[in-house]
Design a protein around this motif. Structure first.
Motif, PDB file in Angstrom:
ATOM      1  N   SER A  22       0.822  -1.210   0.000  1.00  0.00           N
ATOM      2  CA  SER A  22       0.000   0.000   0.000  1.00  0.00           C
ATOM      3  C   SER A  22       0.860   1.266   0.000  1.00  0.00           C
ATOM      4  O   SER A  22       0.358   2.352  -0.301  1.00  0.00           O
ATOM      5  N   CYS A  23       2.141   1.104   0.319  1.00  0.00           N
ATOM      6  CA  CYS A  23       3.088   2.232   0.319  1.00  0.00           C
ATOM      7  C   CYS A  23       3.940   2.253  -0.958  1.00  0.00           C
ATOM      8  O   CYS A  23       4.916   3.004  -1.034  1.00  0.00           O
ATOM      9  N   GLY A  24       3.587   1.416  -1.934  1.00  0.00           N
ATOM     10  CA  GLY A  24       4.276   1.437  -3.216  1.00  0.00           C
ATOM     11  C   GLY A  24       5.274   0.329  -3.437  1.00  0.00           C
ATOM     12  O   GLY A  24       5.831   0.199  -4.536  1.00  0.00           O
ATOM     13  N   TYR A  25       5.546  -0.486  -2.430  1.00  0.00           N
ATOM     14  CA  TYR A  25       6.480  -1.592  -2.571  1.00  0.00           C
ATOM     15  C   TYR A  25       5.806  -2.741  -3.316  1.00  0.00           C
ATOM     16  O   TYR A  25       4.595  -2.951  -3.182  1.00  0.00           O
ATOM     17  N   LYS A  26       6.595  -3.488  -4.071  1.00  0.00           N
ATOM     18  CA  LYS A  26       6.089  -4.644  -4.802  1.00  0.00           C
ATOM     19  C   LYS A  26       6.781  -5.894  -4.270  1.00  0.00           C
ATOM     20  O   LYS A  26       7.994  -5.901  -4.059  1.00  0.00           O
ATOM     21  N   GLU A  27       5.993  -6.942  -4.049  1.00  0.00           N
ATOM     22  CA  GLU A  27       6.591  -8.209  -3.656  1.00  0.00           C
ATOM     23  C   GLU A  27       7.341  -8.779  -4.852  1.00  0.00           C
ATOM     24  O   GLU A  27       6.778  -8.954  -5.927  1.00  0.00           O
ATOM     25  N   VAL A  28       8.645  -9.067  -4.662  1.00  0.00           N
ATOM     26  CA  VAL A  28       9.471  -9.584  -5.752  1.00  0.00           C
ATOM     27  C   VAL A  28      10.050 -10.955  -5.442  1.00  0.00           C
ATOM     28  O   VAL A  28      10.738 -11.533  -6.280  1.00  0.00           O
ATOM     29  N   GLY A  29       9.769 -11.466  -4.267  1.00  0.00           N
ATOM     30  CA  GLY A  29      10.257 -12.790  -3.915  1.00  0.00           C
ATOM     31  C   GLY A  29       9.722 -13.225  -2.568  1.00  0.00           C
ATOM     32  O   GLY A  29       9.283 -12.416  -1.756  1.00  0.00           O
ATOM     33  N   ARG A  30       9.770 -14.546  -2.358  1.00  0.00           N
ATOM     34  CA  ARG A  30       9.272 -15.109  -1.108  1.00  0.00           C
ATOM     35  C   ARG A  30       9.987 -16.437  -0.893  1.00  0.00           C
ATOM     36  O   ARG A  30      10.023 -17.270  -1.783  1.00  0.00           O
ATOM     37  N   VAL A  31      10.516 -16.607   0.311  1.00  0.00           N
ATOM     38  CA  VAL A  31      11.145 -17.871   0.682  1.00  0.00           C
ATOM     39  C   VAL A  31      10.251 -18.509   1.742  1.00  0.00           C
ATOM     40  O   VAL A  31      10.210 -18.046   2.887  1.00  0.00           O
ATOM     41  N   PRO A  32       9.521 -19.551   1.360  1.00  0.00           N
ATOM     42  CA  PRO A  32       8.585 -20.170   2.305  1.00  0.00           C
ATOM     43  C   PRO A  32       9.292 -20.754   3.524  1.00  0.00           C
ATOM     44  O   PRO A  32      10.318 -21.425   3.414  1.00  0.00           O
ATOM     45  N   GLY A  33       8.740 -20.466   4.697  1.00  0.00           N
ATOM     46  CA  GLY A  33       9.220 -21.055   5.940  1.00  0.00           C
ATOM     47  C   GLY A  33      10.629 -20.676   6.349  1.00  0.00           C
ATOM     48  O   GLY A  33      11.225 -21.331   7.194  1.00  0.00           O
ATOM     49  N   ALA A  34      11.175 -19.611   5.799  1.00  0.00           N
ATOM     50  CA  ALA A  34      12.570 -19.253   6.068  1.00  0.00           C
ATOM     51  C   ALA A  34      12.795 -18.656   7.455  1.00  0.00           C
ATOM     52  O   ALA A  34      13.918 -18.636   7.943  1.00  0.00           O
ATOM     53  N   ILE A  35      11.739 -18.171   8.084  1.00  0.00           N
ATOM     54  CA  ILE A  35      11.867 -17.541   9.396  1.00  0.00           C
ATOM     55  C   ILE A  35      11.229 -18.457  10.432  1.00  0.00           C
ATOM     56  O   ILE A  35      10.044 -18.771  10.344  1.00  0.00           O
ATOM     57  N   ARG A  36      12.027 -18.871  11.403  1.00  0.00           N
ATOM     58  CA  ARG A  36      11.523 -19.735  12.471  1.00  0.00           C
ATOM     59  C   ARG A  36      11.284 -18.883  13.708  1.00  0.00           C
ATOM     60  O   ARG A  36      12.210 -18.518  14.424  1.00  0.00           O
ATOM     61  N   ALA A  92       9.255 -19.901  16.191  1.00  0.00           N
ATOM     62  CA  ALA A  92       9.230 -20.893  17.268  1.00  0.00           C
ATOM     63  C   ALA A  92       9.400 -22.257  16.603  1.00  0.00           C
ATOM     64  O   ALA A  92       9.265 -22.366  15.383  1.00  0.00           O
ATOM     65  N   PRO A  93       9.711 -23.298  17.359  1.00  0.00           N
ATOM     66  CA  PRO A  93       9.946 -24.607  16.747  1.00  0.00           C
ATOM     67  C   PRO A  93       8.828 -25.075  15.812  1.00  0.00           C
ATOM     68  O   PRO A  93       9.085 -25.725  14.811  1.00  0.00           O
ATOM     69  N   ASP A  94       7.604 -24.710  16.114  1.00  0.00           N
ATOM     70  CA  ASP A  94       6.491 -25.135  15.269  1.00  0.00           C
ATOM     71  C   ASP A  94       5.835 -23.967  14.526  1.00  0.00           C
ATOM     72  O   ASP A  94       4.690 -24.075  14.093  1.00  0.00           O
ATOM     73  N   ASP A  95       6.552 -22.854  14.381  1.00  0.00           N
ATOM     74  CA  ASP A  95       5.997 -21.663  13.733  1.00  0.00           C
ATOM     75  C   ASP A  95       7.018 -21.097  12.748  1.00  0.00           C
ATOM     76  O   ASP A  95       7.924 -20.366  13.121  1.00  0.00           O
ATOM     77  N   HIS A  96       6.852 -21.465  11.485  1.00  0.00           N
ATOM     78  CA  HIS A  96       7.727 -20.981  10.417  1.00  0.00           C
ATOM     79  C   HIS A  96       6.955 -19.984   9.562  1.00  0.00           C
ATOM     80  O   HIS A  96       5.795 -20.223   9.219  1.00  0.00           O
ATOM     81  N   ARG A  97       7.625 -18.897   9.208  1.00  0.00           N
ATOM     82  CA  ARG A  97       6.991 -17.842   8.401  1.00  0.00           C
ATOM     83  C   ARG A  97       7.796 -17.624   7.134  1.00  0.00           C
ATOM     84  O   ARG A  97       9.000 -17.872   7.075  1.00  0.00           O
ATOM     85  N   ASP A  98       7.114 -17.102   6.118  1.00  0.00           N
ATOM     86  CA  ASP A  98       7.786 -16.774   4.874  1.00  0.00           C
ATOM     87  C   ASP A  98       8.644 -15.530   5.067  1.00  0.00           C
ATOM     88  O   ASP A  98       8.299 -14.631   5.838  1.00  0.00           O
ATOM     89  N   ASP A  99       9.747 -15.477   4.353  1.00  0.00           N
ATOM     90  CA  ASP A  99      10.579 -14.284   4.255  1.00  0.00           C
ATOM     91  C   ASP A  99      10.177 -13.620   2.944  1.00  0.00           C
ATOM     92  O   ASP A  99      10.415 -14.169   1.863  1.00  0.00           O
ATOM     93  N   VAL A 100       9.532 -12.464   3.034  1.00  0.00           N
ATOM     94  CA  VAL A 100       8.967 -11.789   1.866  1.00  0.00           C
ATOM     95  C   VAL A 100       9.893 -10.651   1.465  1.00  0.00           C
ATOM     96  O   VAL A 100      10.243  -9.795   2.286  1.00  0.00           O
ATOM     97  N   ILE A 101      10.285 -10.618   0.197  1.00  0.00           N
ATOM     98  CA  ILE A 101      11.188  -9.599  -0.329  1.00  0.00           C
ATOM     99  C   ILE A 101      10.359  -8.571  -1.080  1.00  0.00           C
ATOM    100  O   ILE A 101       9.570  -8.912  -1.970  1.00  0.00           O
ATOM    101  N   MET A 102      10.535  -7.306  -0.706  1.00  0.00           N
ATOM    102  CA  MET A 102       9.773  -6.205  -1.282  1.00  0.00           C
ATOM    103  C   MET A 102      10.728  -5.198  -1.916  1.00  0.00           C
ATOM    104  O   MET A 102      11.855  -5.030  -1.440  1.00  0.00           O
ATOM    105  N   LEU A 103      10.280  -4.526  -2.974  1.00  0.00           N
ATOM    106  CA  LEU A 103      11.104  -3.554  -3.695  1.00  0.00           C
ATOM    107  C   LEU A 103      10.306  -2.302  -3.971  1.00  0.00           C
ATOM    108  O   LEU A 103       9.134  -2.366  -4.388  1.00  0.00           O
ATOM    109  N   LEU A 104      10.932  -1.155  -3.770  1.00  0.00           N
ATOM    110  CA  LEU A 104      10.352   0.137  -4.127  1.00  0.00           C
ATOM    111  C   LEU A 104      11.284   0.819  -5.126  1.00  0.00           C
ATOM    112  O   LEU A 104      12.358   1.296  -4.737  1.00  0.00           O
ATOM    113  N   PRO A 105      10.906   0.874  -6.412  1.00  0.00           N
ATOM    114  CA  PRO A 105      11.708   1.641  -7.370  1.00  0.00           C
ATOM    115  C   PRO A 105      11.592   3.131  -7.042  1.00  0.00           C
ATOM    116  O   PRO A 105      10.513   3.610  -6.709  1.00  0.00           O
ATOM    117  N   LEU A 106      12.693   3.848  -7.115  1.00  0.00           N
ATOM    118  CA  LEU A 106      12.703   5.274  -6.805  1.00  0.00           C
ATOM    119  C   LEU A 106      12.725   6.145  -8.060  1.00  0.00           C
ATOM    120  O   LEU A 106      12.618   7.376  -7.945  1.00  0.00           O
TER     121      LEU A 106
END
Length: 182
Positions: free
Chosen positions: A151-165, A167-181
């Motif tokens: 909503s601030c102009g960034y675009k999702e350009v990549g995602r690594v599923p489950g890259a962020i742990r 907690a032992p049973d809680d893995h989250r995606d690492d989402v890569i965002m880009l804002l062209p200037l």
């Protein structure tokens, strides 16, 4: 004067403020409070200032070496209310964009538009850096952060599923965002 729902006192943003004990402690307090409120800034609650201090020191060393710049927002009472670190790439083929790290707004200021203000101030600062054409950041999936950044102009350009742990049973995606200037 009574403030209505759409009026607010803007944060005062400063790029490259002098780092003194008050600023250092203000950033530590902010980082601790944001983390303890569930903010996705590298820690999970509960966290202490002492656990965060080494990470802040790494940012401060990068600043001293000219690899990073600090953007800080102070509230109307002069307290540190928001931060972002703009970090340059050292790889010679990637010097045309920078990273935005540790994007934080204090929980007491959430929902007032200060996050948007912080991102706009970071983009304005980056536009003033010679040769910078874009900002990249990563965010923790599962919290709706990618929608906010979009909503601030960034675009999702990549995602690594489950890259962020979180907690032992809680893995989250690492989402890569880009804002062209440009």
């Amino acid at each position: 004067m009574t403030l209505t729902y759409d009026q607010r006192t803007p944060l005062a943003f400063t790029l490259d403020p002098a780092v003194d004990p008050a600023l250092r402690d203000g950033i530590l307090d902010l980082w601790t409070d944001v983390s303890d409120a569930g903010g996705a800034v590298g820690f999970v609650p509960p966290v202490t200032r002492e656990a965060i201090r080494p990470e802040l020191v790494r940012h401060l060393v990068a600043m001293a070496e000219g690899r990073a710049r600090l953007l800080v927002g102070h509230d109307e009472e002069g307290r540190v209310a928001a931060t972002a670190f703009l970090t340059f790439n050292s790889h010679r083929l990637m010097t045309h964009w920078l990273w935005l790290y540790t994007v934080m707004v204090h929980p007491r200021h959430q929902g007032r538009g200060y996050g948007r203000d912080l991102l706009a101030a970071a983009a304005d600062a980056a536009r003033g850096f010679d040769g910078i054409e874009a900002i990249r950041l990563t965010c923790r999936g599962g919290l709706g952060l990618e929608r906010f950044y979009a909503s601030c102009g960034y675009k999702e350009v990549g995602r690594v599923p489950g890259a962020i742990r979180v907690a032992p049973d809680d893995h989250r995606d690492d989402v890569i965002m880009l804002l062209p200037l440009t």
